[in-house]
Write a protein that holds these residues in place. Structure first.
Motif, PDB file in Angstrom:
ATOM      1  N   UNK A 140      -4.612  -6.980   1.313  1.00 34.13           N
ATOM      2  CA  UNK A 140      -3.231  -7.464   1.239  1.00 34.13           C
ATOM      3  C   UNK A 140      -2.754  -7.911   2.610  1.00 34.13           C
ATOM      4  N   UNK A 141      -1.957  -8.964   2.605  1.00 29.99           N
ATOM      5  CA  UNK A 141      -1.317  -9.431   3.829  1.00 29.99           C
ATOM      6  C   UNK A 141       0.184  -9.306   3.694  1.00 29.99           C
ATOM      7  N   UNK A 142       0.850  -8.963   4.798  1.00 29.39           N
ATOM      8  CA  UNK A 142       2.302  -8.973   4.836  1.00 29.39           C
ATOM      9  C   UNK A 142       2.751 -10.238   5.550  1.00 29.39           C
ATOM     10  N   UNK A 143       3.936 -10.709   5.211  1.00 30.76           N
ATOM     11  CA  UNK A 143       4.459 -11.933   5.810  1.00 30.76           C
ATOM     12  C   UNK A 143       5.459 -11.567   6.898  1.00 30.76           C
ATOM     13  N   UNK A 144       5.054 -11.795   8.139  1.00 28.22           N
ATOM     14  CA  UNK A 144       5.841 -11.378   9.297  1.00 28.22           C
ATOM     15  C   UNK A 144       6.661 -12.550   9.817  1.00 28.22           C
ATOM     16  N   UNK A 145       7.946 -12.311  10.061  1.00 26.49           N
ATOM     17  CA  UNK A 145       8.857 -13.329  10.585  1.00 26.49           C
ATOM     18  C   UNK A 145       8.869 -14.591   9.727  1.00 26.49           C
ATOM     19  N   UNK A 158       0.811  -1.213   0.000  1.00 29.77           N
ATOM     20  CA  UNK A 158       0.000   0.000   0.000  1.00 29.77           C
ATOM     21  C   UNK A 158       0.847   1.268   0.000  1.00 29.77           C
ATOM     22  N   UNK A 159       0.355   2.258  -0.709  1.00 30.73           N
ATOM     23  CA  UNK A 159       1.021   3.553  -0.800  1.00 30.73           C
ATOM     24  C   UNK A 159       1.286   4.140   0.582  1.00 30.73           C
ATOM     25  N   UNK A 199      -2.789  -8.998   8.026  1.00 31.09           N
ATOM     26  CA  UNK A 199      -3.423  -7.977   7.195  1.00 31.09           C
ATOM     27  C   UNK A 199      -2.599  -6.685   7.256  1.00 31.09           C
ATOM     28  N   UNK A 200      -2.325  -6.100   6.091  1.00 28.03           N
ATOM     29  CA  UNK A 200      -1.425  -4.946   6.059  1.00 28.03           C
ATOM     30  C   UNK A 200      -1.979  -3.753   6.825  1.00 28.03           C
TER      31      UNK A 200
END
Length: 272
Positions: free
Chosen positions: A201-206, A157-158, A212-213
């Motif tokens: 969108x999801x971010x991949x943590x660790x 995301x911007x 969820x972003x």
């Protein structure tokens, strides 16, 4: 002033609008929007002010240029050194180099022996080679390292990218608790499982949790507010964008400034 070399080359930025699915093909339009936000928060104007210079109210010595490079943290010195390698350098800073080196090495907020520094900076800003020097330092010291964090977890995301970039500018790019690296690490440490949401969108943590972003960004802003004493007004401004669910930007974004007024920032730079 329309798209400059800085707005086009500075940030590997963003595109999309509203809640549309995030994309990775970033637009120069959003580069320009992000740079106007940076300029607005750092110098009070949406225009790129290469000649900006004055004593810093937060004790960082002199702050100058498009992102308030300071004599205390040494990025102003890096700009000057980059400029000095250009054949168009006119010698504006020759008398200040020993003092600038001393203050950058010690992290001093002193402005002693820097009388006339801002005059030199403004004179140099009449030379486009000095513009290029400022752009180069922003790219190397702030943009490129920030992009590594963006890529690490898959930010799309911007607004998230802009928040991380703002954090790097205001709080530093390093790994300290109150810097971008430290805040990024502390944010990721919060999540112990997948967290769903509706942002698209999801971010991949660790390397294992899908978060969820939007949720991740809110937590990042919370931790930044706790850890850093700088940039509080910036945080509030970005929260105003997030509250509007304006996660992706295609041609404009509305931000609430420090006076509580809504400012619409569009693709083109606005001289102000």
């Amino acid at each position: 002033m329309k798209f400059s070399a800085l707005s086009i080359g500075l940030i590997a930025a963003f595109s999309g609008a509203g809640h549309a699915a995030p994309v990775t093909e970033y637009s120069n339009c959003v580069n320009a929007i992000v740079m106007q936000l940076v300029s607005l928060f750092q110098t009070g104007s949406t225009a790129q002010n290469f000649a900006n210079c004055g004593k810093d109210d937060d004790g960082s010595g002199y702050a100058s240029g498009i992102i308030n490079f300071t004599t205390r943290n040494g990025d102003a010195l890096k700009v000057i050194k980059a400029y000095m390698t250009n054949s168009d350098y006119k010698g504006e800073f020759d008398d200040y180099m020993d003092t600038l080196e001393e203050y950058a090495d010690s992290g001093s907020s002193s402005t002693k022996n820097l009388d006339g520094y801002c005059d030199a900076w403004k004179t140099a800003s009449e030379n486009t080679a000095f513009w290029s020097a400022q752009t180069s330092v922003v790219n190397n010291e702030y943009n490129a390292p920030t992009q590594e964090y963006v890529d690490e977890i898959g930010i799309k995301f911007s607004v998230t990218r802009a928040v991380l970039y703002d954090t790097a500018i205001v709080d530093g790019i390093g790994s300290g608790k109150s810097s971008l690296g430290g805040i990024f690490k502390a944010t990721n440490a919060v999540f112990k499982s997948d967290v769903t949401g509706s942002s698209g969108n999801s971010v991949t943590v660790n390397d294992k949790y899908e978060v969820d972003e939007y949720v991740w960004l809110q937590k990042f802003l919370d931790i930044r507010e706790q850890k850093s004493s700088a940039g509080r007004k910036n945080i509030e401004a970005y929260r105003s964008i997030v509250t509007r669910n304006d996660l992706n930007w295609s041609d404009s974004v509305t931000v609430t400034d420090s006076d509580g007024d809504d400012v619409v920032i569009k693709c083109n730079y606005i001289e102000s």
